[in-house]
Design an enzyme around this catalytic site. Sequence first.
Site, PDB file in Angstrom:
ATOM      1  CD  GLU A 117      -3.007  -0.727   2.368  1.00 37.09           C
ATOM      2  OE1 GLU A 117      -3.096   0.452   2.770  1.00 37.09           O
ATOM      3  OE2 GLU A 117      -3.517  -1.533   2.765  1.00 37.09           O
ATOM      4  CE1 TYR A 144      -1.606  -1.777   9.223  1.00 43.54           C
ATOM      5  CE2 TYR A 144      -3.450  -2.900  10.131  1.00 43.54           C
ATOM      6  CZ  TYR A 144      -3.014  -2.200   9.258  1.00 43.54           C
ATOM      7  OH  TYR A 144      -3.790  -1.376   8.103  1.00 43.54           O
ATOM      8  CG  ASP A 163      -1.713  -1.715   5.547  1.00 41.57           C
ATOM      9  OD1 ASP A 163      -0.690  -2.221   5.204  1.00 41.57           O
ATOM     10  OD2 ASP A 163      -1.863  -0.336   5.658  1.00 41.57           O
TER      11      ASP A 163
END
Length: 683
Positions: free
Chosen positions: A7, A298, A90
Amino acid sequence: MKLMIIESPGKKKKLEEILSKIRPGESWRIEASVGHVRDLPATGQGENDITSGVRADFMPTYELTERGSEVVAKLERAVSQASEVYLATDPDREGESISWHLKEALALKNPIRVAFNEISEGKVRDSLAAPGRIDMKMVGAQEARRVLDRLVGYMVSPELKRQTGERLSAGRVQSPAVYLVVKREREIQAFKVTAHFGARLIFAGAKMGETWEAEWMTAEGFVTDDSPYFMDKRYAELVAAVRGVVVSSCEETDQSRNPPAPFTTSTMQQAASNALKWNPDTAMKIAQQLYEQGHISYHRSDNPNVSEEAMPEIRAVAQSLGLEVVEKRRVFKAKDGAQEGHPGITPTHWEVEVAGETPEQRELYKLIRIRALASQLMPALFKVRTVYLQAAEPVEGKTVKFGAAGRTLVSPGWKALLANDATADDDEKEGEDDNPIPMLSPGSALSAVNGELLDKKTKAPKRYTEASLVKALEAEGVGRPATYAAILNNIINTRGYISVDKNRQLRPEPVGELVIQRLEGKFSFLDIGFTRDLEEDLDKIAAGQAQYKGVIQKLHSSLDAEIKSQVATVATFKKEVPVYPCPLCQKPLRRIANGANGPFWGCTAHPDCKGTAPDEKGVPGKPKEVKLSNYPCGKCGKPLVHKKKPGKDGYDFWGCSGFSATPACKASYPNLKGNKPDMTKGR
């Protein structure tokens, strides 16, 4: 060559380093999609569409974004040279959706889906060893969220404009967020302060110079649930004058307090707001940078737990600091509906004390690391002493009781590393070790060294801060943590419906109050319960427990009926055009945009009336004052006016002030030396 599409370009360098180590004999190329490459069209509504981008069967239509067109063209060239394509967006619904859009836009037949909870050698190696496919249930949930948002925005916003004449915006999640702030402001404005009274006695402590306090327990015979405030100041002063008391009871108990959980997306935003004075958008951007650099896991996570595999590293770091870790991993309860697919926000290398390229990144990393480490340390242990006292003599025939509690820290545990929970507002933080009560024997007599009248006032509800609004949104189930930063940025910076004052408190702006006034009681999506149910429906779609079409149809039916009701009952706004009277004849003026010297206002009775006014920001200004002379016009007798303009196109003459009168006098005379008219040469 193997192609990996991610991304954000910020991860590229770190991933290239990792791939060269774990796959040294392979040729890899990494490219970034820079977020979504396709979206619903912003304009254009087909004959069979509900609104732009949503067909009558509730299915969305997509087009490449302006940036997406350039990205896809570049990726197509890379795909044509690749033996395999890895979609490494993600590990959440948004990332899953981006992978699916890339698959569709690039016409990929068998792309390999991989996702990294953290940018580290171990996680990348594990993910490449166990690749998967795009999760279409998660794609469906994200697609439903996008369509629901589009329906509210594109169906309700035009209705608000019809009613008000202003370009107001409604949003499925933004409007309930504004509603919370508006409701809180109403509560504050409606609040009436109640003055009431209490009393406190002060006693000498066990150590020299030490004191402790006990407060009058008004609930014991002086106030009720229906009348909770004691209002008699005179009697409270008598209670504050009490000096002799008898100990009714004194107990000491052990108390333990566990540490706060590792950060989730929501609690990280709250802590960054309270501790670092950042808004949620800033916190998320800096966390994104730390994630891309491989320093943290994350940062979009609902899971308030560290992973089991992290425990050995936590133990090693704690041991080096002389701190004790719990024997078995401490597990914290996630909120209802949480997606616990990956752990809370933690360091990727626990032994690294300082990480990040900027001061801001290092500050947030420290907050994340200390909090995560503390979550697995031993509890803090306290001795809590509670004492109840009774006045030795009744006060005007009534028994008066006092109570006190004090806490002493005996084993700091996790508090040796983390002093307070940064997600708590100042008034939520616990007072500690602030009332050193000695051990007392029941029945023993004490003498207070002093007493105080407590002059109390009830307090209005506190205005939201960005941190407490995030907390409220999560508690109410409005939106999801990954969307909070965007919600607040939209209602504060983009729309201007909410402002942040100098004390970092949120206040509704008049335009925000107007939006809520028009929505409240008329549109069900503003209701917190309705919005919460929709969020749960989206979770069910992601879990395969609900169907996309049914969820969309539910909201559309509601909106359609509510808009029809509004159209039938609320008149369309008509702008009132102000009328400005002519300074000469009082008939209306009209604005003339293309005058010889720019815009001006002229009389609608022209040519019968020659009244004018200058234009001042779109409204008539005051006409220029005309200086009348003492020289009469030779034709009509009205005073003459000296008119002069320097320059190449200038003039210098005397004209009649009756030029704009009815009938008009257009007589003019040359100017003589000494600035006087030559009456012999009139025209």
